[in-house]
Write a protein that holds these residues in place. Structure first.
Motif, short mmCIF file in Angstrom:
data_model
loop_
_atom_site.label_atom_id
_atom_site.label_comp_id
_atom_site.label_asym_id
_atom_site.label_seq_id
_atom_site.Cartn_x
_atom_site.Cartn_y
_atom_site.Cartn_z
N GLN A 97 48.66 31.04 44.96
CA GLN A 97 48.36 31.25 43.53
C GLN A 97 47.09 32.06 43.34
N GLY A 98 46.42 32.45 44.43
CA GLY A 98 45.24 33.29 44.34
C GLY A 98 43.91 32.57 44.53
N TYR A 99 43.94 31.29 44.87
CA TYR A 99 42.69 30.56 45.10
C TYR A 99 42.13 30.88 46.47
N HIS A 125 37.07 29.84 44.70
CA HIS A 125 37.21 30.84 43.64
C HIS A 125 38.67 30.93 43.21
N ASP A 126 38.88 31.18 41.92
CA ASP A 126 40.24 31.35 41.43
C ASP A 126 40.64 32.82 41.57
N LYS A 127 41.82 33.16 41.09
CA LYS A 127 42.34 34.53 41.24
C LYS A 127 41.48 35.56 40.51
N ASP A 128 40.68 35.11 39.52
CA ASP A 128 39.79 36.00 38.79
C ASP A 128 38.40 36.04 39.38
N LYS A 129 38.25 35.46 40.58
CA LYS A 129 36.98 35.43 41.33
C LYS A 129 35.91 34.57 40.68
N ARG A 130 36.33 33.64 39.79
CA ARG A 130 35.36 32.70 39.21
C ARG A 130 35.19 31.52 40.16
N LYS A 131 33.95 31.04 40.28
CA LYS A 131 33.71 29.85 41.08
C LYS A 131 34.32 28.65 40.39
N VAL A 132 35.03 27.83 41.15
CA VAL A 132 35.69 26.67 40.58
C VAL A 132 35.45 25.42 41.40
N GLU A 187 38.68 20.22 35.93
CA GLU A 187 38.24 21.47 36.54
C GLU A 187 37.00 21.99 35.83
N SER A 188 36.17 22.66 36.60
CA SER A 188 35.00 23.28 36.01
C SER A 188 34.82 24.65 36.65
N PHE A 189 34.35 25.58 35.85
CA PHE A 189 34.11 26.93 36.28
C PHE A 189 32.60 27.16 36.30
N LYS A 190 32.12 27.75 37.35
CA LYS A 190 30.69 28.01 37.50
C LYS A 190 30.44 29.51 37.34
N ASP A 191 29.22 29.86 36.93
CA ASP A 191 28.86 31.28 36.82
C ASP A 191 28.58 31.87 38.16
#
Length: 88
Positions: free
Chosen positions: A43-45, A63-70, A84-88
């Motif tokens: 799925q791109g993780y 990182h998710d498929k959009d390269k965001r830290k997760v 779930e949480s997304f980090k900068d």
């Protein structure tokens, strides 16, 4: 009095960092860890760390498929995200 306050803080601290409770199902019902990780990668993780939590969750850091830290907790039976949480 000060000792009581410090003791209360020390006992409460682990609760503040506790993750979610994902399932109470028997581990025989859980998805295979390796196969589950492969599905996430498809799925791109990008999984940098995978673990089983004390709350019976599969947890990933990466990182998710959009390269965001997760950081994501999954129910190991259904495979659905619980938190779930997304980090900068």
């Amino acid at each position: 009095m000060r000792k009581i306050v410090l003791l209360g803080l020390a006992l409460a601290a682990p609760l503040a960092f506790a993750g979610p409770q994902c399932t109470s199902a028997d581990k025989a019902q859980w998805q295979d860890q390796a196969k589950f990780q492969e599905q996430l990668k498809a799925q791109g993780y990008d999984i940098q760390k995978f673990k089983v939590t004390s709350g019976n969750c599969y947890e990933i850091y990466g990182h998710d498929k959009d390269k965001r830290k997760v950081e994501i907790y999954f129910d190991p039976v259904s495979g659905k995200p619980v938190k779930e949480s997304f980090k900068d």
